[in-house]
Design a protein around this motif. Structure first.
Motif, PDB file in Angstrom:
ATOM      1  N   ASP A  33      47.244  21.370 -17.829  1.00  0.00           N
ATOM      2  CA  ASP A  33      46.827  22.006 -19.018  1.00  0.00           C
ATOM      3  C   ASP A  33      47.720  23.019 -19.364  1.00  0.00           C
ATOM      4  O   ASP A  33      47.704  23.596 -20.399  1.00  0.00           O
ATOM      5  CB  ASP A  33      45.560  22.760 -18.835  1.00  0.00           C
ATOM      6  N   LYS A  50      53.943  22.178 -22.322  1.00  0.00           N
ATOM      7  CA  LYS A  50      54.328  22.790 -23.791  1.00  0.00           C
ATOM      8  C   LYS A  50      55.272  21.553 -24.165  1.00  0.00           C
ATOM      9  O   LYS A  50      55.809  20.813 -23.398  1.00  0.00           O
ATOM     10  CB  LYS A  50      55.351  23.870 -23.505  1.00  0.00           C
ATOM     11  N   PRO A  63      45.785  20.013 -23.061  1.00  0.00           N
ATOM     12  CA  PRO A  63      46.697  21.033 -23.997  1.00  0.00           C
ATOM     13  C   PRO A  63      46.791  20.423 -25.365  1.00  0.00           C
ATOM     14  O   PRO A  63      46.536  19.016 -25.519  1.00  0.00           O
ATOM     15  CB  PRO A  63      47.897  20.577 -23.295  1.00  0.00           C
ATOM     16  N   VAL A  64      47.228  21.086 -26.211  1.00  0.00           N
ATOM     17  CA  VAL A  64      47.227  20.989 -27.496  1.00  0.00           C
ATOM     18  C   VAL A  64      48.759  20.814 -27.779  1.00  0.00           C
ATOM     19  O   VAL A  64      49.541  21.858 -27.786  1.00  0.00           O
ATOM     20  CB  VAL A  64      46.448  21.755 -28.526  1.00  0.00           C
ATOM     21  N   ILE A  65      49.164  19.791 -28.152  1.00  0.00           N
ATOM     22  CA  ILE A  65      50.530  19.226 -28.605  1.00  0.00           C
ATOM     23  C   ILE A  65      50.814  19.151 -30.145  1.00  0.00           C
ATOM     24  O   ILE A  65      50.257  17.883 -30.593  1.00  0.00           O
ATOM     25  CB  ILE A  65      51.316  18.243 -27.672  1.00  0.00           C
ATOM     26  N   ASN A  66      51.420  20.146 -30.877  1.00  0.00           N
ATOM     27  CA  ASN A  66      51.617  19.770 -32.200  1.00  0.00           C
ATOM     28  C   ASN A  66      53.101  19.545 -32.589  1.00  0.00           C
ATOM     29  O   ASN A  66      54.015  20.334 -32.260  1.00  0.00           O
ATOM     30  CB  ASN A  66      50.952  20.707 -33.184  1.00  0.00           C
ATOM     31  N   CYS A 118      48.583  12.333 -26.269  1.00  0.00           N
ATOM     32  CA  CYS A 118      47.004  12.195 -25.956  1.00  0.00           C
ATOM     33  C   CYS A 118      46.588  12.396 -24.415  1.00  0.00           C
ATOM     34  O   CYS A 118      47.448  12.444 -23.568  1.00  0.00           O
ATOM     35  CB  CYS A 118      46.639  10.844 -26.555  1.00  0.00           C
ATOM     36  N   HIS A 119      45.469  12.615 -24.178  1.00  0.00           N
ATOM     37  CA  HIS A 119      44.851  12.662 -22.931  1.00  0.00           C
ATOM     38  C   HIS A 119      43.929  11.639 -22.846  1.00  0.00           C
ATOM     39  O   HIS A 119      43.057  11.019 -23.734  1.00  0.00           O
ATOM     40  CB  HIS A 119      44.114  13.877 -22.839  1.00  0.00           C
ATOM     41  N   ASP A 175      40.499  12.005 -24.313  1.00  0.00           N
ATOM     42  CA  ASP A 175      40.342  12.301 -25.669  1.00  0.00           C
ATOM     43  C   ASP A 175      40.498  11.022 -26.454  1.00  0.00           C
ATOM     44  O   ASP A 175      41.535  10.917 -26.817  1.00  0.00           O
ATOM     45  CB  ASP A 175      41.277  13.262 -26.013  1.00  0.00           C
ATOM     46  N   VAL A 177      41.976  11.127 -30.351  1.00  0.00           N
ATOM     47  CA  VAL A 177      43.463  11.386 -30.413  1.00  0.00           C
ATOM     48  C   VAL A 177      44.141  10.105 -29.740  1.00  0.00           C
ATOM     49  O   VAL A 177      45.209   9.903 -30.245  1.00  0.00           O
ATOM     50  CB  VAL A 177      43.699  12.813 -29.351  1.00  0.00           C
TER      51      VAL A 177
END
Length: 360
Positions: A269, A272, A324-327, A334-335, A338, A341
């Motif tokens: 989590d 980066k 985690p959010v990766i933009n 993706c996870h 999820d 996504v």
């Protein structure tokens, strides 16, 4: 349609239940675990986001009458051979078919005198073929090559494979696919050839042999894409857990030009964007291809004081709450838990191939 019983079932193979609608020629009816592994009548759906409507039980004697075929997995086979013998005897006495991998099948040849109801799933495609007939020329398939790799073992690679298979087939494409599970054939694709794991063949020979093998398989039908699940991990964990120093990913990437590589990782989590770019650059240097697609698992590992590695599945709620959010415009992430996504990532992957290569 054969009714299928899986024994012994564990969470490590929950993809059989989760993706049961993708089984070819089989209807999954029973999940039987080792005695005491789960509370009887546990709903298999607690492991998945989709309730499969199946119950996990350790009552083999009750479930055997519901099925035509027993899929025998090798979980704890070395420690519980007597139990396996009883289960196989029970099945063949009721005229059930037992399908299993080469390890158990070879054992059964001695114990059951080659009973015709005991059949092998492992490496069926290699029967009678001599892959040492290759010459030292490297040719590339005329269709896109997709690989699914991972940082280490137990990273949901097989689940990623099934997600990819379903997405391409839903869009009308014909898929040539290779996986690492013994039961790949039940889902309509092939297991990686065993020579990749041989200790008696040099790496350079394996590269030529695999190139020959894939090109030979591509010519058998009018396929649109080849998808290869690559056994093992990319990197050693430490000097004791080496992942064979990434030998098989190196062989596959040396044998074939990879159009798209999907990299599966353990749950983290705190990951980066810069960490993913480090992976991207590493894959370019070692494998010769950029990796822009990342599929995070719900699994982690721990190392014991004896330097053994233990894999485990994380609590579902905790995973979902800490994805985690990766933009990033370049990287797709993706996870496994999820689904929305994940579906977008798979759509982007197919669209990339459609935009760069003419799929027929």
């Amino acid at each position: 349609m054969y009714k299928l019983l899986v024994y012994p079932f564990s969470r490590d193979d929950n993809c059989i239940a989760k993706y049961r609608n993708m089984l070819r020629g089989y209807e999954l009816t029973s999940l039987v675990c080792l005695e005491g592994a789960y509370e009887n009548s546990t709903d298999a759906g607690e492991f998945d986001e989709v309730k499969p409507g199946l119950i996990i039980t350790d009552d083999y004697n009750m479930e055997i009458d519901k099925c035509d075929v027993v899929l025998l997995l090798d979980i704890s086979f070395d420690e519980l051979k007597d139990t396996y013998i009883k289960r196989i005897n029970n099945a063949i006495s009721k005229n059930k078919i037992v399908i299993t991998n080469k390890k158990i099948y070879d054992f059964c040849l001695k114990e059951f005198s080659g009973n015709k109801n005991i059949r092998i799933l492992d490496n069926i495609q290699e029967s009678g073929v001599n892959y040492f007939t290759y010459d030292k020329r490297m040719t590339q398939p005329d269709i896109p090559v997709l690989t699914v790799m991972s940082i280490g073992e137990n990273c949901n690679k097989f689940e990623a494979q099934l997600d990819l298979r379903r997405k391409f087939q839903d869009k009308g494409y014909k898929v040539l696919q290779f996986g690492t599970k013994d039961y790949c054939d039940l889902f309509g694709f092939k297991k990686l050839p065993s020579f990749l794991m041989s200790k008696d063949i040099s790496i350079d020979k394996k590269i030529y042999m695999f190139n020959y093998y894939i090109n030979r398989e591509v010519l058998k039908d009018d396929y649109d894409v080849v998808i290869i699940e690559v056994a093992g991990g990319l990197l050693p964990v430490n000097r004791y857990v080496t992942n064979y120093f990434g030998e098989i990913p190196l062989i596959v990437s040396s044998a074939l030009n990879i159009d798209i590589n999907v990299l599966c990782s353990y749950h983290n989590d705190e990951i980066k964007v810069e960490n993913l770019y480090e992976c991207r650059n590493f894959c370019k240097g070692r494998l010769g291809c950029f990796t822009d697609y990342y599929y995070m698992s719900d699994r982690q590992f721990r190392i014991s004081y004896d330097h053994d590695i233990e894999y485990f599945i994380l609590d579902r709620e905790n995973c979902v709450n800490n994805i985690p959010v990766i933009n990033d415009e370049t990287l797709k992430f993706c996870h496994v838990l999820d689904t929305d996504v994940k579906d977008n990532l798979l759509d982007s992957l197919v669209e990339e191939l459609e935009g760069n290569v003419a799929l027929v």
